[in-house]
Motif scaffolding. Structure first.
Motif, PDB file in Angstrom:
ATOM      1  N   ALA A 336       0.943  -1.119   0.272  1.00 34.42           N
ATOM      2  CA  ALA A 336       0.059  -0.013   0.194  1.00 34.42           C
ATOM      3  C   ALA A 336       0.682   1.289  -0.022  1.00 34.42           C
ATOM      4  CB  ALA A 336      -0.884   0.156   1.070  1.00 34.42           C
ATOM      5  N   GLU A 337       1.729   1.266   1.039  1.00 37.61           N
ATOM      6  CA  GLU A 337       2.507   2.100   0.799  1.00 37.61           C
ATOM      7  C   GLU A 337       3.254   2.909  -0.554  1.00 37.61           C
ATOM      8  OE1 GLU A 337       5.373   0.448   3.785  1.00 37.61           O
ATOM      9  OE2 GLU A 337       5.089   2.287   5.153  1.00 37.61           O
ATOM     10  N   ALA A 338       4.058   1.369  -1.042  1.00 33.20           N
ATOM     11  CA  ALA A 338       4.414   1.853  -2.417  1.00 33.20           C
ATOM     12  C   ALA A 338       3.144   2.623  -4.269  1.00 33.20           C
ATOM     13  CB  ALA A 338       5.195   0.720  -3.045  1.00 33.20           C
ATOM     14  N   GLU A 339       2.249   2.360  -3.452  1.00 33.91           N
ATOM     15  CA  GLU A 339       0.859   2.066  -4.103  1.00 33.91           C
ATOM     16  C   GLU A 339       1.709   3.550  -4.371  1.00 33.91           C
ATOM     17  OE1 GLU A 339      -2.526   0.038  -4.250  1.00 33.91           O
ATOM     18  OE2 GLU A 339      -3.003   1.358  -5.654  1.00 33.91           O
ATOM     19  N   ASN A 340       1.249   4.026  -2.544  1.00 32.00           N
ATOM     20  CA  ASN A 340       0.482   5.778  -3.087  1.00 32.00           C
ATOM     21  C   ASN A 340       2.000   6.388  -3.763  1.00 32.00           C
ATOM     22  OD1 ASN A 340      -1.835   5.550  -1.450  1.00 32.00           O
ATOM     23  ND2 ASN A 340      -0.214   5.693   0.482  1.00 32.00           N
ATOM     24  N   VAL A 341       3.217   5.660  -3.443  1.00 31.75           N
ATOM     25  CA  VAL A 341       4.368   6.945  -4.164  1.00 31.75           C
ATOM     26  C   VAL A 341       3.970   6.515  -5.880  1.00 31.75           C
ATOM     27  CG1 VAL A 341       6.872   6.819  -4.497  1.00 31.75           C
ATOM     28  CG2 VAL A 341       5.681   6.015  -2.291  1.00 31.75           C
ATOM     29  N   LEU A 342       3.593   5.944  -6.116  1.00 32.47           N
ATOM     30  CA  LEU A 342       3.589   4.937  -7.344  1.00 32.47           C
ATOM     31  C   LEU A 342       2.313   5.840  -8.272  1.00 32.47           C
ATOM     32  CD1 LEU A 342       3.486   1.267  -7.779  1.00 32.47           C
ATOM     33  CD2 LEU A 342       4.948   2.575  -9.273  1.00 32.47           C
ATOM     34  N   LEU A 343       1.370   6.659  -7.295  1.00 30.18           N
ATOM     35  CA  LEU A 343      -0.580   7.038  -8.368  1.00 30.18           C
ATOM     36  C   LEU A 343       0.524   8.569  -8.281  1.00 30.18           C
ATOM     37  CD1 LEU A 343      -3.075   5.417  -5.981  1.00 30.18           C
ATOM     38  CD2 LEU A 343      -2.070   4.935  -8.063  1.00 30.18           C
TER      39      LEU A 343
END
Ligand code: NAD
Length: 472
Positions: A336-343
């Motif tokens: 979930a943390e990495a997803e925030n960065v990617l978004l």
């Protein structure tokens, strides 16, 4: 439990919460949807050589809002309760998204398949099945396993055989498990189904002009560059179908023994032959092996497809990603943390619960086939063939023109089981794409495709509870 595995369930919970907060559904109902309904942890002995080994295993039924529950069985040394809970939860949402009438479940057996021979794996699989039968955790109307990481049609055949021995004469016994070999009550097209579904999901996204404009890509699959992590069941068929049917260029592949790269494109079919004979992908002619296995993540490409395991894209490596689109063929590959960065970077993420739902979709077709005791296409194939032949002959006689025998064969061919399965899968993936994108495009507060997919799922599961009269 490793940090990665703990994070997987936490990520599923965080993603659930993000959508739940936007859903407008009552809190009590959301809590009921979120929790795992039944968790069965077991330990059983298996004689390996002249020693007994105690095997740890699980079956988690996440949601009983629909029965049977459904989900694969994973064989891996990393299996643990939280991981199986995360995977079972995803199955519920996945089934709802692709309109497959099952609750979610998942099984896990904590073994490394590399450490056992086929005979020992058979013993483990059969003993695991006995435990499931003893506790009522398997059956055509109860809970129906399927393949996942580390298992395939061979294990499913052992499960069916064990279940049948313990349930002699049960008319629908063949529907107790899916992903079986075609000759043993399986269905044509199941082995490729998850990868084929990944391709359809990717294709539909790449055809969306509005989405492609946001990342500066042309629409369409032709010539798009792809990097895949994991050349197992899902990664193999994803690679084959993306290149053979979509005209995409697979430029990087990562496996347990390393990552290979060729900007001109890797012939996946030839690579599979090479891997079979050499037992590695390293050294495949024309490719260069990257220094570190993990470097697959930073290869410049249009579409990155993780197809191995969860938590592969994390806070510590997410900034290496150069791809504009990530398609989650594996379950939970992005934390979930990495997803925030990617978004924030504007990357498009096609979520697992939609992208890899092809497997459960075709498993549903297999289950229906087993319950109806008839192969798809058996009744109509010849009828359709004759009707089309008559039509073509009529057109020929009316126009005075003829077509070649080859063209005639193509036009008049009645559908085989595999044609119907592929058609049903394509229809399913397109319908689900439309449902997810309707939410994504219409609801201004929905900023990513995972949340949109979750909202589609939550609404359907909530409706089912409402129909049961459990929640007003
Ligand atoms: P598989 O066991 O057939 O293949 C997985 C492959 O990944 C193996 O070849 C393995 O060597 C490789 N691998 C493992 N760790 C790796 C690493 N760190 N780097 C590179 N490669 C690595 O498993 P599968 O059935 O293809 O499943 C893969 C993923 O897809 C899992 O997350 C699974 O839950 C998900 N999935 C599978 C299905 C299905 O029908 N099999 C359906 C939906 C989702």
């Amino acid at each position: 439990m490793s940090l990665k595995q703990a994070k997987f369930y936490e990520s599923v919970q965080a993603n659930f919460k993000k959508a739940a907060d936007l859903s407008g559904l009552p809190k009590g109902l959301l809590s009921q949807i979120e929790v795992c309904n039944s968790i069965y942890k077991m330990h059983f002995p298996v004689k390996i050589g002249n020693k007994f080994e105690v095997i740890e295993a699980y079956r988690v039924q996440h949601s009983h809002h629909r029965q049977p529950t459904k989900g694969g069985i994973r064989f891996s040394q990393h299996v643990n309760q939280e991981e199986v809970m995360a995977l079972a939860s995803l199955m519920t949402y996945k089934c709802a998204i692709v309109n497959v009438p099952f609750g979610g479940a998942k099984g896990g057996v904590k073994v490394s398949t590399r450490q056992y021979n086929a005979e020992q794996l058979e013993k483990i699989t059969r003993r695991y099945t006995v435990e499931l039968v003893r506790k009522g955790f398997i059956g055509p109307g109860v809970d129906v396993p399927a393949p996942d990481y580390g298992t395939g049609s061979r294990e499913m055949a052992w499960i069916l055989d064990t279940y049948t021995q313990l349930n002699n004469g049960e008319l629908d016994a063949a529907a107790c498990v899916t992903g079986k070999p075609v000759a043993q009550n399986g269905i044509a097209g199941r082995t490729e189904a998850t990868g084929r579904g990944v391709y359809y999901a990717t294709r539909e996204l790449l055809l969306d002009k509005k989405m492609m404009d946001t990342v500066g890509l042309e629409t369409g699959t032709e010539g798009k560059t792809v990097v895949i992590q994991g050349l197992g069941n899902v990664g193999t068929y994803t690679g084959l179908i993306c290149s053979e049917e979509g005209g995409m260029k697979v430029i990087g592949i990562s496996e347990i023994d390393g990552t290979i790269y060729d900007p001109k494109g890797i012939d996946v079919q030839k690579l599979l032959k090479y891997k079979k004979s050499k037992n590695t992908i390293i050294g495949f002619p024309g490719t260069k092996a990257l220094k570190n296995r993990e470097d697959w993540i930073g290869i410049e490409c249009d579409v990155l497809i993780p197809a191995a395991l969860e938590s592969q894209i994390r806070k510590d490596n997410v900034n290496k990603i150069k791809a504009k689109v990530i398609v989650e063929a594996a379950n939970g590959p992005i934390t979930a943390e990495a997803e925030n960065v990617l978004l924030k970077k504007g990357c498009i993420i096609l979520p697992d619960m939609y992208a890899n739902a092809g497997g459960v979709t075709v498993s549903y077709f297999e289950w229906l086939k087993n319950l109806s005791h008839i192969r798809f296409g058996r009744m109509e194939k010849r009828f359709d063939q004759q009707a089309m032949t008559q039509l073509v002959s009529k057109i020929e006689s009316m126009t005075g023109k003829t077509i070649s025998a080859r063209e005639k064969l193509q036009l008049t061919k009645g559908a085989d089981e595999v044609d119907l399965v592929r058609s049903g899968l394509e229809e399913t993936m397109i319908t689900a794409h439309e449902e997810i994108f309707t939410v994504y495009n219409r609801r201004k507060n929905v900023k990513d495709l995972r949340t949109a997919a979750f909202l589609v799922a939550l609404e359907k599961v909530a409706n089912d509870y409402e129909m049961m009269g459990i929640f007003p």
